[in-house]
Design an enzyme around this catalytic site. Structure first.
Site, PDB file in Angstrom:
ATOM      1  N   ASP A  89     -35.352  31.385   4.631  1.00 25.59           N
ATOM      2  CA  ASP A  89     -34.845  31.980   5.865  1.00 25.59           C
ATOM      3  C   ASP A  89     -34.713  30.836   6.857  1.00 25.59           C
ATOM      4  O   ASP A  89     -35.632  30.015   6.980  1.00 25.59           O
ATOM      5  CB  ASP A  89     -35.912  32.964   6.372  1.00 25.59           C
ATOM      6  CG  ASP A  89     -35.337  34.176   7.051  1.00 25.59           C
ATOM      7  OD1 ASP A  89     -34.518  33.986   7.954  1.00 25.59           O
ATOM      8  OD2 ASP A  89     -35.730  35.300   6.707  1.00 25.59           O
ATOM      9  N   ASP A 191     -30.843  33.828  10.110  1.00 25.52           N
ATOM     10  CA  ASP A 191     -31.261  34.864  11.045  1.00 25.52           C
ATOM     11  C   ASP A 191     -30.208  35.035  12.151  1.00 25.52           C
ATOM     12  O   ASP A 191     -29.689  34.052  12.677  1.00 25.52           O
ATOM     13  CB  ASP A 191     -32.596  34.417  11.674  1.00 25.52           C
ATOM     14  CG  ASP A 191     -33.312  35.530  12.402  1.00 25.52           C
ATOM     15  OD1 ASP A 191     -33.731  36.488  11.750  1.00 25.52           O
ATOM     16  OD2 ASP A 191     -33.456  35.429  13.643  1.00 25.52           O
ATOM     17  N   GLU A 256     -27.276  37.142   8.409  1.00 17.25           N
ATOM     18  CA  GLU A 256     -27.759  38.433   8.921  1.00 17.25           C
ATOM     19  C   GLU A 256     -26.820  38.862  10.043  1.00 17.25           C
ATOM     20  O   GLU A 256     -26.737  38.200  11.083  1.00 17.25           O
ATOM     21  CB  GLU A 256     -29.186  38.320   9.468  1.00 17.25           C
ATOM     22  CG  GLU A 256     -29.720  39.694   9.859  1.00 17.25           C
ATOM     23  CD  GLU A 256     -30.834  39.690  10.896  1.00 17.25           C
ATOM     24  OE1 GLU A 256     -31.550  40.689  10.982  1.00 17.25           O
ATOM     25  OE2 GLU A 256     -30.967  38.698  11.642  1.00 17.25           O
ATOM     26  N   HIS A 319     -37.359  43.823   6.302  1.00 20.52           N
ATOM     27  CA  HIS A 319     -38.595  43.842   7.083  1.00 20.52           C
ATOM     28  C   HIS A 319     -38.396  44.379   8.496  1.00 20.52           C
ATOM     29  O   HIS A 319     -39.337  44.383   9.278  1.00 20.52           O
ATOM     30  CB  HIS A 319     -39.167  42.424   7.134  1.00 20.52           C
ATOM     31  CG  HIS A 319     -38.224  41.463   7.793  1.00 20.52           C
ATOM     32  ND1 HIS A 319     -37.019  41.093   7.233  1.00 20.52           N
ATOM     33  CD2 HIS A 319     -38.279  40.840   8.981  1.00 20.52           C
ATOM     34  CE1 HIS A 319     -36.391  40.279   8.047  1.00 20.52           C
ATOM     35  NE2 HIS A 319     -37.121  40.100   9.115  1.00 20.52           N
ATOM     36  N   ASP A 320     -37.176  44.788   8.824  1.00 21.12           N
ATOM     37  CA  ASP A 320     -36.895  45.332  10.157  1.00 21.12           C
ATOM     38  C   ASP A 320     -36.613  46.825  10.133  1.00 21.12           C
ATOM     39  O   ASP A 320     -36.391  47.431  11.192  1.00 21.12           O
ATOM     40  CB  ASP A 320     -35.667  44.625  10.763  1.00 21.12           C
ATOM     41  CG  ASP A 320     -35.902  43.145  10.983  1.00 21.12           C
ATOM     42  OD1 ASP A 320     -37.046  42.765  11.290  1.00 21.12           O
ATOM     43  OD2 ASP A 320     -34.933  42.365  10.846  1.00 21.12           O
TER      44      ASP A 320
HETATM   45  C1  NOJ Z   1     -33.980  39.202  12.815  1.00 20.37           C
HETATM   46  C2  NOJ Z   1     -35.196  39.233  11.961  1.00 20.37           C
HETATM   47  O1  NOJ Z   1     -34.914  39.887  10.762  1.00 20.37           O
HETATM   48  C3  NOJ Z   1     -36.278  39.906  12.780  1.00 20.37           C
HETATM   49  O2  NOJ Z   1     -37.423  40.190  12.015  1.00 20.37           O
HETATM   50  C4  NOJ Z   1     -36.602  39.024  13.939  1.00 20.37           C
HETATM   51  O3  NOJ Z   1     -37.545  39.673  14.782  1.00 20.37           O
HETATM   52  C5  NOJ Z   1     -35.348  38.704  14.755  1.00 20.37           C
HETATM   53  N1  NOJ Z   1     -34.226  38.379  13.937  1.00 20.37           N
HETATM   54  C6  NOJ Z   1     -35.608  37.532  15.649  1.00 20.37           C
HETATM   55  O4  NOJ Z   1     -35.693  36.365  14.900  1.00 20.37           O
END
Ligand code: NOJ
Length: 523
Positions: A89, A191, A256, A319-320
């Protein structure tokens, strides 16, 4: 299949209560057994952990919790030795406020690194420079007393945004990418790649009239002036060129991106050039309602929007987001895996989803996630709990109390219990991956949706080199008998959600169980 590992929660090799790199290495045989092709690790860099590694304090180091550079090298050698790829990542939009770059930048207005971040004067009344809100909730600006200006942070206030209009920032990040590429890393998941450039005029964002309580706090505004700015594509191209300099098609760039499909597609590259992301993550299945009609429309829309020659991809969890088994229920989670692993394109699986792991409720007082702390009710801890390996204490994840609690159902839902159980979700996922690899129609074939003729049902055909596979899914609990002769007269079941379905099948009278799914080789 790409398998996402949240390193804090995968396997703890040294009794710290937090997962680590040696733990991942220990579990590579499991991933090979499962049939994974590539492992993507969420951030492993030194970090104060304000956002659990998404606040990077050194782009070319390893957090001692996770191990050392030697551990990365060992993991790389072991993944490559098994024919797997390793994807890191990278978090280029922002650093930690403890990164030496930011420490220098905030030290004075004339520090050479001042312009590496986004500093602005206060509004005439002392208020923030504009109305931008942070994605975790609250203002996106923090006033710095010492230098009398505000800095921008689209996420936590400990995550100041870098100024990607500054060529020195670009060069520094490119060096960081090379550092890992030189070590043999197979690519990056970048990211929030679509947020990296902000409006040059810092115009106010409009309010989002569609925002409702319950929607994510970052969506209160239309992010017009902070997301998807035209200049971002130049940066993405630069990153891609850096990867391509290691050999065309050798290293992968995954972005992402949360955008409507037509805008998402622009991250493959402009004018058919395919010189940006190899895989702009396709989050449609996470973002849209879970029903047969919507999923069908999504497949059709996504396929129609894909630029010529672009390779598709599908994501079911990360994970979000709420875990798929919690969102759609245990029975539908099987249908979801069947969908993910038979659609055209690269699938991404979030660790533990192959077991049917569920979100674990974490009371607000015990929250670790900054988003929960700033916006109660929006926490992401529930989907980040320890991997469930076996029925021993702490689910075999650690000998110590884990950083987040283990799910209550871990004695039943775990790798050891499921590995030898023909009825288990894990067995289904493994079979699907096996069939997928062995069947060209599923790996490289075209996809065409069919009219299944009943509500709640979705059917599609995958075809390659004269081989044909029919996939039929039931998004509801009602069983149906379908007439699917349009796909052929008869077929042989390759994989089914229920074990009772084997052998040859009459496509004129295809019985589909509630919450059932079938993958059928047709003749
Ligand atoms: C996206 C990531 O997937 C998330 O977990 C993170 O909090 C934010 N970007 C900030 O980096």
């Amino acid at each position: 299949m790409i398998y996402q590992i949240y390193p804090r929660s995968f396997m703890d090799s040294n009794g710290a209560g937090v997962g680590d790199l040696a733990g991942v290495t220990q579990k590579l045989d499991y991933l090979t057994w499962l049939g994974v092709d590539a492992v993507w690790l969420s951030p492993i860099y030194p970090s104060p952990m304000a956002d659990f590694g998404y606040d990077v304090a050194d782009y070319t180091g390893v957090h001692p919790l996770f191990g050392t550079l030697d551990d990365v090298d060992r993991l790389l050698a072991e993944t490559h030795g098994r024919g797997l790829k390793l994807i890191l990542d990278v978090v280029p939009n922002h650093t930690s406020d403890e990164h030496p770059w930011f420490v220098a930048s905030r030290s004075s207005r004339d520090n050479p690194k001042r312009d590496w971040y986004i500093w602005r004067d206060p509004a005439p009344d002392g208020a923030p420079p504009n109305n931008w809100l942070g994605m975790f909730g609250g203002d996106a600006w923090v006033y710095d007393e010492a230098t009398g200006q505000y800095y921008l942070h689209l996420f936590d206030k400990k995550q100041p945004d870098l100024n990607w209009r500054n060529p020195e920032v670009r060069a520094a990040m490119c060096d960081a990418l090379r550092f890992w590429l030189d070590r043999g890393v197979d690519g990056f998941r970048v990211d929030v790649i679509w947020l990296m450039i902000k409006d040059a005029l810092f115009r106010d964002n409009p309010a989002n009239p569609d925002w409702r309580p319950g929607d994510s706090p970052g969506n209160r505004q239309i992010k017009l002036y902070v997301e998807d700015r035209p200049e971002v594509h130049e940066i993405v191209r630069e990153m891609r060129a850096t990867l391509d300099s290691y050999g065309l098609g050798e290293r992968v760039l995954i972005g992402e991106i949360y955008l409507p499909l037509p805008r998402l597609m622009t991250y493959y590259g402009a004018d058919g050039r395919l010189d940006e992301c190899h895989l702009p993550f396709n989050f449609s299945l996470l973002e849209r309602p879970w029903d047969a009609r919507t999923v069908r429309q999504t497949i059709e829309e996504y396929e129609a929007e894909l630029p010529h020659g672009a390779w598709p991809n599908w994501v079911l969890g990360n994970h979000d987001k709420t875990r798929i088994a919690s969102r759609v229920g245990t029975a539908q989670a099987r249908v979801a895996q069947l969908l993910l692993l038979t659609l055209r394109g690269t699938p991404t699986c979030y660790y533990g989803d192959e077991l049917g792991m569920q979100d674990v409720p974490i009371p607000h007082e015990l929250a670790r996630d900054p988003q929960e702390i700033l916006s109660p009710g929006y926490g992401r801890d529930p989907e980040r709990t320890p991997m469930q390996w076996d029925a021993s204490p702490h689910a075999g994840f650690s000998t110590a109390t884990p950083w987040l609690p283990v799910a209550a159902d871990y004695r039943d839902v775990n790798v050891a219990a499921e590995q030898d159980d023909p009825h288990a979700m894990l067995t289904l996922v493994r079979r699907l991956l096996e069939s997928r690899r062995a069947t060209p129609a599923l790996t490289v074939g075209t996809v065409r949706t069919l009219d299944a003729g009943q509500p709640d049902t979705l059917a599609y055909l995958r075809e390659a080199d004269g081989g044909r596979v029919l996939v039929v899914l039931n998004f509801g609990a009602t069983p149906y008998t379908l007439d699917l002769r349009q796909a052929g007269a008869t077929g042989t079941v390759l994989v089914a959600t229920g074990l009772d379905r084997e052998g040859s099948i009459d496509l004129a009278h295809l019985s589909l169980a509630g919450n059932g799914g079938l993958v059928i080789k047709t003749t």
